[in-house]
Motif scaffolding. Structure first.
Motif, PDB file in Angstrom:
ATOM      1  N   ILE A  10       0.870  -1.190   0.000  1.00 27.78           N
ATOM      2  CA  ILE A  10       0.000   0.000   0.000  1.00 27.78           C
ATOM      3  C   ILE A  10       0.899   1.230   0.000  1.00 27.78           C
ATOM      4  N   TYR A  11       0.677   2.129  -0.947  1.00 24.31           N
ATOM      5  CA  TYR A  11       1.372   3.419  -0.945  1.00 24.31           C
ATOM      6  C   TYR A  11       0.384   4.488  -0.498  1.00 24.31           C
ATOM      7  N   GLU A  12       0.729   5.224   0.541  1.00 21.87           N
ATOM      8  CA  GLU A  12      -0.146   6.248   1.125  1.00 21.87           C
ATOM      9  C   GLU A  12       0.657   7.544   1.224  1.00 21.87           C
ATOM     10  N   LYS A  13       0.060   8.643   0.754  1.00 20.15           N
ATOM     11  CA  LYS A  13       0.851   9.884   0.754  1.00 20.15           C
ATOM     12  C   LYS A  13       0.989  10.502   2.153  1.00 20.15           C
ATOM     13  N   GLY A  18      -5.800   5.576   6.715  1.00 21.87           N
ATOM     14  CA  GLY A  18      -7.120   5.489   7.357  1.00 21.87           C
ATOM     15  C   GLY A  18      -7.550   6.697   8.175  1.00 21.87           C
ATOM     16  N   ARG A  19      -7.066   7.886   7.819  1.00 15.75           N
ATOM     17  CA  ARG A  19      -7.418   9.047   8.655  1.00 15.75           C
ATOM     18  C   ARG A  19      -8.898   9.416   8.545  1.00 15.75           C
ATOM     19  N   LYS A  20      -9.522   9.179   7.390  1.00 19.09           N
ATOM     20  CA  LYS A  20     -10.953   9.495   7.294  1.00 19.09           C
ATOM     21  C   LYS A  20     -11.773   8.564   8.186  1.00 19.09           C
ATOM     22  N   TYR A  21     -11.258   7.357   8.348  1.00 17.53           N
ATOM     23  CA  TYR A  21     -11.874   6.391   9.253  1.00 17.53           C
ATOM     24  C   TYR A  21     -11.983   6.982  10.662  1.00 17.53           C
ATOM     25  N   GLY A  27     -18.605  11.254  14.912  1.00 19.44           N
ATOM     26  CA  GLY A  27     -20.048  11.473  15.093  1.00 19.44           C
ATOM     27  C   GLY A  27     -20.809  10.168  15.248  1.00 19.44           C
ATOM     28  N   GLY A  28     -20.211   9.117  15.808  1.00 23.97           N
ATOM     29  CA  GLY A  28     -20.881   7.808  15.888  1.00 23.97           C
ATOM     30  C   GLY A  28     -20.383   6.976  14.725  1.00 23.97           C
ATOM     31  N   PHE A  29     -19.641   5.935  15.028  1.00 24.36           N
ATOM     32  CA  PHE A  29     -18.910   5.206  13.985  1.00 24.36           C
ATOM     33  C   PHE A  29     -19.790   4.119  13.391  1.00 24.36           C
ATOM     34  N   ASN A  30     -20.375   4.474  12.276  1.00 26.46           N
ATOM     35  CA  ASN A  30     -21.378   3.653  11.642  1.00 26.46           C
ATOM     36  C   ASN A  30     -20.733   2.768  10.582  1.00 26.46           C
ATOM     37  N   LEU A  31     -20.493   1.502  10.925  1.00 30.84           N
ATOM     38  CA  LEU A  31     -19.694   0.638  10.037  1.00 30.84           C
ATOM     39  C   LEU A  31     -20.479   0.098   8.859  1.00 30.84           C
ATOM     40  N   GLN A 110       3.926   8.188   3.337  1.00 29.48           N
ATOM     41  CA  GLN A 110       4.650   9.320   2.730  1.00 29.48           C
ATOM     42  C   GLN A 110       5.189   8.953   1.340  1.00 29.48           C
ATOM     43  N   HIS A 111       4.373   8.196   0.651  1.00 34.01           N
ATOM     44  CA  HIS A 111       4.640   7.822  -0.745  1.00 34.01           C
ATOM     45  C   HIS A 111       3.422   8.280  -1.543  1.00 34.01           C
ATOM     46  N   GLU A 112       3.638   9.236  -2.436  1.00 39.52           N
ATOM     47  CA  GLU A 112       2.508   9.831  -3.153  1.00 39.52           C
ATOM     48  C   GLU A 112       2.473   9.381  -4.613  1.00 39.52           C
ATOM     49  N   PHE A 113       1.273   9.053  -5.063  1.00 37.76           N
ATOM     50  CA  PHE A 113       1.057   8.763  -6.499  1.00 37.76           C
ATOM     51  C   PHE A 113       1.003  10.119  -7.215  1.00 37.76           C
ATOM     52  N   SER A 141      -7.422   3.592  -4.434  1.00 42.31           N
ATOM     53  CA  SER A 141      -8.591   4.010  -3.629  1.00 42.31           C
ATOM     54  C   SER A 141      -8.183   5.340  -2.994  1.00 42.31           C
ATOM     55  N   LEU A 142      -8.231   6.377  -3.814  1.00 40.61           N
ATOM     56  CA  LEU A 142      -7.648   7.673  -3.438  1.00 40.61           C
ATOM     57  C   LEU A 142      -8.650   8.600  -2.759  1.00 40.61           C
ATOM     58  N   GLY A 143      -9.899   8.147  -2.602  1.00 40.60           N
ATOM     59  CA  GLY A 143     -10.888   8.924  -1.849  1.00 40.60           C
ATOM     60  C   GLY A 143     -11.606   9.971  -2.692  1.00 40.60           C
ATOM     61  N   VAL A 149      -8.131  17.396   4.941  1.00 38.69           N
ATOM     62  CA  VAL A 149      -7.222  17.157   6.057  1.00 38.69           C
ATOM     63  C   VAL A 149      -6.956  15.651   6.246  1.00 38.69           C
ATOM     64  N   THR A 150      -7.870  14.820   5.760  1.00 35.35           N
ATOM     65  CA  THR A 150      -7.679  13.369   5.896  1.00 35.35           C
ATOM     66  C   THR A 150      -6.875  12.785   4.739  1.00 35.35           C
ATOM     67  N   GLY A 151      -6.478  13.622   3.794  1.00 34.01           N
ATOM     68  CA  GLY A 151      -5.601  13.135   2.719  1.00 34.01           C
ATOM     69  C   GLY A 151      -6.257  13.079   1.350  1.00 34.01           C
ATOM     70  N   ALA A 152      -7.579  12.908   1.303  1.00 39.13           N
ATOM     71  CA  ALA A 152      -8.274  12.777   0.011  1.00 39.13           C
ATOM     72  C   ALA A 152      -8.432  14.174  -0.595  1.00 39.13           C
ATOM     73  N   ASP A 155      -6.367  15.687  -6.113  1.00 38.61           N
ATOM     74  CA  ASP A 155      -5.314  16.167  -7.025  1.00 38.61           C
ATOM     75  C   ASP A 155      -5.040  15.172  -8.156  1.00 38.61           C
ATOM     76  N   TRP A 156      -5.449  13.935  -7.939  1.00 38.70           N
ATOM     77  CA  TRP A 156      -5.145  12.864  -8.892  1.00 38.70           C
ATOM     78  C   TRP A 156      -6.057  12.878 -10.122  1.00 38.70           C
ATOM     79  N   LEU A 157      -7.128  13.682 -10.091  1.00 40.67           N
ATOM     80  CA  LEU A 157      -8.119  13.636 -11.186  1.00 40.67           C
ATOM     81  C   LEU A 157      -7.458  13.796 -12.554  1.00 40.67           C
ATOM     82  N   ILE A 342     -11.460   1.852  -6.818  1.00 41.15           N
ATOM     83  CA  ILE A 342     -12.550   1.507  -5.894  1.00 41.15           C
ATOM     84  C   ILE A 342     -12.772   2.648  -4.891  1.00 41.15           C
ATOM     85  N   GLY A 343     -13.883   2.576  -4.175  1.00 44.77           N
ATOM     86  CA  GLY A 343     -14.156   3.531  -3.091  1.00 44.77           C
ATOM     87  C   GLY A 343     -14.718   4.841  -3.615  1.00 44.77           C
ATOM     88  N   GLU A 344     -14.551   5.877  -2.801  1.00 44.26           N
ATOM     89  CA  GLU A 344     -15.210   7.157  -3.073  1.00 44.26           C
ATOM     90  C   GLU A 344     -14.615   7.905  -4.261  1.00 44.26           C
TER      91      GLU A 344
HETATM   92  C1  LIG Z   1     -16.895  13.472   9.012  1.00 42.31           C
HETATM   93  C2  LIG Z   1     -17.157  12.167   8.281  1.00 42.31           C
HETATM   94  C3  LIG Z   1     -17.916  11.179   8.909  1.00 42.31           C
HETATM   95  C4  LIG Z   1     -18.173   9.976   8.221  1.00 42.31           C
HETATM   96  N1  LIG Z   1     -18.897   9.006   8.886  1.00 42.31           N
HETATM   97  C5  LIG Z   1     -19.136   7.834   8.257  1.00 42.31           C
HETATM   98  C6  LIG Z   1     -19.814   6.779   8.941  1.00 42.31           C
HETATM   99  O1  LIG Z   1     -20.127   6.857  10.145  1.00 42.31           O
HETATM  100  N2  LIG Z   1     -20.106   5.645   8.224  1.00 42.31           N
HETATM  101  C7  LIG Z   1     -19.752   5.498   6.901  1.00 42.31           C
HETATM  102  O2  LIG Z   1     -20.083   4.466   6.308  1.00 42.31           O
HETATM  103  N3  LIG Z   1     -19.056   6.457   6.276  1.00 42.31           N
HETATM  104  C8  LIG Z   1     -18.725   7.615   6.910  1.00 42.31           C
HETATM  105  N4  LIG Z   1     -18.017   8.584   6.263  1.00 42.31           N
HETATM  106  C9  LIG Z   1     -17.579   8.345   4.864  1.00 42.31           C
HETATM  107  C10 LIG Z   1     -16.382   7.395   4.775  1.00 42.31           C
HETATM  108  O3  LIG Z   1     -15.432   7.725   5.773  1.00 42.31           O
HETATM  109  C11 LIG Z   1     -15.750   7.502   3.379  1.00 42.31           C
HETATM  110  O4  LIG Z   1     -16.754   7.299   2.400  1.00 42.31           O
HETATM  111  C12 LIG Z   1     -14.643   6.473   3.189  1.00 42.31           C
HETATM  112  O5  LIG Z   1     -13.612   6.682   4.137  1.00 42.31           O
HETATM  113  C13 LIG Z   1     -14.050   6.544   1.789  1.00 42.31           C
HETATM  114  O6  LIG Z   1     -13.007   5.592   1.718  1.00 42.31           O
HETATM  115  P1  LIG Z   1     -11.927   5.655   0.553  1.00 42.31           P
HETATM  116  O7  LIG Z   1     -10.960   4.545   0.850  1.00 42.31           O
HETATM  117  O8  LIG Z   1     -12.578   5.682  -0.765  1.00 42.31           O
HETATM  118  O9  LIG Z   1     -11.210   7.064   0.734  1.00 42.31           O
HETATM  119  P2  LIG Z   1     -10.427   7.685   1.982  1.00 42.31           P
HETATM  120  O10 LIG Z   1     -10.876   7.045   3.257  1.00 42.31           O
HETATM  121  O11 LIG Z   1     -10.572   9.156   1.851  1.00 42.31           O
HETATM  122  O12 LIG Z   1      -8.920   7.259   1.740  1.00 42.31           O
HETATM  123  C14 LIG Z   1      -8.178   7.749   0.641  1.00 42.31           C
HETATM  124  C15 LIG Z   1      -6.707   7.636   0.984  1.00 42.31           C
HETATM  125  O13 LIG Z   1      -5.939   7.888  -0.204  1.00 42.31           O
HETATM  126  C16 LIG Z   1      -4.821   8.686   0.149  1.00 42.31           C
HETATM  127  N5  LIG Z   1      -4.392   9.413  -1.054  1.00 42.31           N
HETATM  128  C17 LIG Z   1      -5.080  10.375  -1.736  1.00 42.31           C
HETATM  129  N6  LIG Z   1      -4.353  10.798  -2.775  1.00 42.31           N
HETATM  130  C18 LIG Z   1      -3.189  10.091  -2.766  1.00 42.31           C
HETATM  131  C19 LIG Z   1      -2.055  10.075  -3.614  1.00 42.31           C
HETATM  132  N7  LIG Z   1      -1.962  10.886  -4.678  1.00 42.31           N
HETATM  133  N8  LIG Z   1      -1.030   9.226  -3.323  1.00 42.31           N
HETATM  134  C20 LIG Z   1      -1.106   8.393  -2.229  1.00 42.31           C
HETATM  135  N9  LIG Z   1      -2.177   8.364  -1.395  1.00 42.31           N
HETATM  136  C21 LIG Z   1      -3.203   9.203  -1.666  1.00 42.31           C
HETATM  137  C22 LIG Z   1      -5.378   9.627   1.217  1.00 42.31           C
HETATM  138  O14 LIG Z   1      -4.335  10.203   1.982  1.00 42.31           O
HETATM  139  C23 LIG Z   1      -6.275   8.676   2.013  1.00 42.31           C
HETATM  140  O15 LIG Z   1      -5.575   8.044   3.057  1.00 42.31           O
HETATM  141  C24 LIG Z   1     -17.694   9.769   6.915  1.00 42.31           C
HETATM  142  C25 LIG Z   1     -16.921  10.762   6.302  1.00 42.31           C
HETATM  143  C26 LIG Z   1     -16.647  11.945   6.967  1.00 42.31           C
HETATM  144  C27 LIG Z   1     -15.815  13.002   6.290  1.00 42.31           C
END
Ligand SMILES: Cc1cc2nc3c(=O)[nH]c(=O)nc-3n(C[C@H](O)[C@H](O)[C@H](O)COP(=O)(O)OP(=O)(O)OC[C@H]3O[C@@H](n4cnc5c(N)ncnc54)[C@H](O)[C@@H]3O)c2cc1C
Length: 378
Positions: A10-13, A18-21, A27-31, A110-113, A141-143, A149-152, A155-157, A342-344
């Protein structure tokens, strides 16, 4: 799963994964959300897009997986699934990291795509150098586009656009609504809840709770409305929510309770809190507010115009990113099948309530299954 068959790095910048996690946990961790496979995949837009992924790895599979790694979960009264009491989001994240380590997954922080080379392989930059990791497949899965602030940070678009993948700009989803409150509401009722209400918009309704904020409304009954309102606001069509403050009572039943009550006692007779009374007062005429029949009508339907959605940065989730037409059924890119997304970062949408994390996990499990099964034989 994946590492039984494949070597994974896994390369993470950022400095940690998992900072968004962790912010999701505040606000209540809804899995996840207790629903069978067929009801669950219909919660996602577009509806068929996650069908395979959810049927392969739905709620029970996700809960079983959490249990396997030592995280017990429970179903709350609303159907939302949480870690058992005493298990913090940081515990969950630590446990997942330990699991990855056990599975020999390497994590390089601290490895960025930073873009693709001529063979459409990703270039990774760290403090010392740029390099192209050698691999058969690359899974991104760049978010999404909120909570930078959580990293997503999206910029990769343009890197994906540069290799012929069509992208859509990110827009806020699951966010608060800007409303021009009269000062009587914003000055005196900011932070107060509107409990057990039903909100209607675009012929759809949602039960839950909203919270009055200085800018408008937020909360679990509001977030789904942002998806419905986005379209009308984009087309510059005026957008209005209507609130039913007593969904459990009919208008006739409400009227019955106040028909012989003096206007100044309507709120007391109906056990309305101060914020509800204030909203009704501000969104009715004096004549309506003082008339039993009109007051009963207003309790069931107060219409409030939406000015706009809150800024993308504050949104719980976003839509936009990699257009789904670019992807094969296994989430690999049609033009470049060695790349998976995959992912958001992919353009799908879901309400809050555990559906977002579930969608991300289901996509990951589905892509992993394809990689560990079919593709390893390539
Ligand atoms: C305040 C808040 C509360 C939430 N609560 C819930 C909840 O209770 N239940 C729920 O189901 N969902 C919740 N969510 C939504 C959920 O957290 C996200 O949908 C989910 O984390 C998305 O996962 P992801 O892996 O796609 O992206 P992310 O979790 O955003 O992870 C993307 C990762 O990619 C890294 N990255 C980005 N660009 C690069 C690059 N160029 N090179 C290397 N690494 C890079 C980022 O640093 C980050 O670590 C919440 C979101 C927020 C903001």
């Amino acid at each position: 799963m994946l590492s039984h068959h494949l070597n994974v790095t896994i390369y993470e910048k950022g400095k940690t994964i998992g900072r968004k996690y962790l912010v999701a946990g505040k606000g209540g961790f809804n899995l996840a959300h207790e629903l069978d496979h067929d009801s669950l995949y219909k919660k996602y837009t577009p509806q068929e897009f996650l069908k395979n992924a959810i049927q392969n790895f739905g709620v029970q599979e996700l809960r079983n997986w959490y249990q396997t790694i030592g995280i017990e979960t429970f179903v709350g009264s609303s159907g939302r699934i949480f870690p058992k009491e005493g298990i913090s989001p940081a515990n969950v994240l630590r446990t997942i990291k330990a699991r990855l380590k056990d599975q020999s997954v390497e994590i390089s922080t601290q490895h960025e795509f930073v873009g693709f080379n001529k063979e459409q392989k990703p270039i990774i930059r760290n403090a010392e150098k740029e390099f192209v990791p050698s691999a058969d497949y690359y899974l991104f899965s760049l978010g999404g586009g909120s909570w930078k602030v959580t990293g997503a940070n999206s910029d990769w678009l343009n890197h994906f656009e540069a290799i012929g993948v069509s992208i859509q700009p990110f827009q806020a989803s699951n966010c608060g609504l800007n409303i021009s409150w009269p000062t009587g509401i914003s000055n005196f009722h900011t932070g107060k809840p509107l409990k057990n209400i039903t909100i209607c918009h675009s012929g759809q309704s949602i039960k839950g709770e909203a919270v009055i904020s200085s800018y408008g409304l937020e909360g679990n009954a509001i977030y789904p409305v942002s998806a419905w309102a986005r379209e009308s606001l984009q087309k510059q069509i005026s957008s209005t929510i209507s609130i039913d403050f007593k969904p459990q009572l009919t208008e006739a039943a409400i009227y019955e309770k106040i028909k012989s009550v003096k206007p100044k006692n309507f709120s007391k007779a109906l056990k309305l809190d101060a914020q509800t009374s204030s909203i009704i007062k501000h969104f009715t005429t004096k004549e309506q507010f003082l008339n039993q029949g009109e007051f009963a009508k207003a309790i069931k339907k107060i219409e409030i115009p939406i000015d706009s959605l809150r800024p993308i940065e504050e949104a719980i989730s976003t839509v936009g990113g990699i257009g789904i037409d670019n992807l094969n059924a296994d989430f690999s890119i049609k033009k470049h099948p060695h790349l998976f997304c995959i992912g958001e970062m992919v353009n799908w949408d879901a309400p809050t309530g555990g559906f977002l994390l579930q969608g991300c996990f289901s996509m990951g499990a589905w892509a992993a299954k394809e990689l560990a099964g079919n593709k390893k034989a390539d």
